[in-house]
Design a protein around this motif. Structure first.
Motif, short mmCIF file in Angstrom:
data_model
loop_
_atom_site.label_atom_id
_atom_site.label_comp_id
_atom_site.label_asym_id
_atom_site.label_seq_id
_atom_site.Cartn_x
_atom_site.Cartn_y
_atom_site.Cartn_z
N UNK A 123 36.96 36.47 40.40
CA UNK A 123 37.18 37.38 39.27
C UNK A 123 38.37 36.90 38.43
N UNK A 124 38.36 37.16 37.08
CA UNK A 124 39.49 36.71 36.23
C UNK A 124 40.83 37.28 36.68
N UNK A 156 42.10 35.29 39.63
CA UNK A 156 42.55 33.97 39.24
C UNK A 156 43.91 34.02 38.54
N UNK A 157 44.12 35.04 37.68
CA UNK A 157 45.42 35.16 37.01
C UNK A 157 46.52 35.43 38.04
N UNK A 158 46.23 36.25 39.04
CA UNK A 158 47.25 36.51 40.07
C UNK A 158 47.57 35.23 40.85
N UNK A 159 46.57 34.41 41.11
CA UNK A 159 46.82 33.15 41.80
C UNK A 159 47.67 32.21 40.97
N UNK A 160 47.41 32.16 39.65
CA UNK A 160 48.21 31.31 38.78
C UNK A 160 49.63 31.82 38.69
#
Length: 269
Positions: free
Chosen positions: A199-200, A203-207
């Motif tokens: 999910x977007x 992915x943002x949390x991982x970045x």
């Protein structure tokens, strides 16, 4: 069948010699094996004769020549009625004789004293008793294969193994709808977990956790380093010069001399 009369000494006379001790003779000059007729090589005529008697053992009466029937004179051997005393360990002597015979035998004819037999492998378990993953197709194939090779499983009757395979096939057939539903539910759970991981927002949390502007700036920096500069990552105790400059120079001079000796001189063109 004629009865064999046991041999016995028919006279109490001896040749008045000292008893012959087996311990004073060569082991191959007599035979006192258990269960066999006792015999000995006569010390006078060197022919093999029987040892007669139960309590008092004596060499059987015999003549010197074996050709009396051809007309030669019948002359008794001086070894007739010689008293024999068994003063040896018969079992130990027999074991030694067996070992000598085995050593004298050709190598290709020898056999080990103790025979080792390869154990017979246990028969394979029948298909009906093999514990493995049972599916509808495997249960069906096992049941049909047994029916084709069993003469008892005909006309609706089953043998012991055939009945077990039939019950296993029926059980797998009844469990097949539930098994398929469980597989579908497992597939749905895996797809749901994959969508959550891609999910977007995830992915943002991982970045944000493993990246950011500082990491991106450090990765994209390509600063030139001037010659002779010291890296900012070096430790405070890193030496920049040798502790003994004179010794260092002397060692370098010795290494240069050794290298010059090993390097061959260039040939003149």
């Amino acid at each position: 069948m004629p009865r064999t009369r046991p041999g016995r000494v028919r006279t109490k006379h001896t040749n008045r010699r000292a008893p012959l001790l087996l311990s004073a003779m060569a082991p191959e000059d007599f035979n006192v094996r258990l269960g066999e007729t006792k015999s000995i090589a006569c010390p006078d005529c060197r022919t093999w004769r029987r040892i007669m008697g139960d309590t008092v053992l004596k060499i059987r009466e015999h003549c010197i020549s074996d050709k009396v029937a051809e007309g030669e004179k019948h002359t008794l051997c001086p070894g007739t009625d010689q008293v024999v005393v068994i003063d040896i360990d018969v079992q130990r002597w027999q074991a030694r004789q067996n070992r000598l015979l085995r050593d004298a035998m050709p190598q290709e004819n020898r056999r080990a004293a103790q025979q080792f037999y390869k154990p017979i492998p246990a028969p394979a378990a029948p298909v009906s008793r093999i514990k493995a993953e049972v599916t509808l197709e495997t249960a069906r194939q096992s049941y049909l294969a047994h029916r084709r090779g069993c003469a008892l499983c005909v006309k609706g009757q089953h043998c012991t193994d055939g009945g077990l395979l039939a019950r296993r096939y029926v059980f797998a057939l009844n469990q097949e709808p539930a098994r398929r539903e469980a597989l579908k539910e497992q597939d749905r759970q895996e797809r749901r977990a994959t969508r959550k991981q891609t999910a977007p927002a995830v992915r943002r949390a991982q970045w944000a956790k493993h990246g950011g502007e500082e990491v991106e700036t450090a990765n994209n920096r390509c600063a030139a380093r001037s010659a002779g500069s010291v890296s900012e990552f070096r430790g405070p105790q890193l030496p920049l010069a040798p502790q003994d400059p004179e010794g260092h120079d002397r060692r370098q001079a010795e290494l240069g001399t050794q290298y010059a000796r090993k390097t061959p001189a260039p040939s003149a063109a």
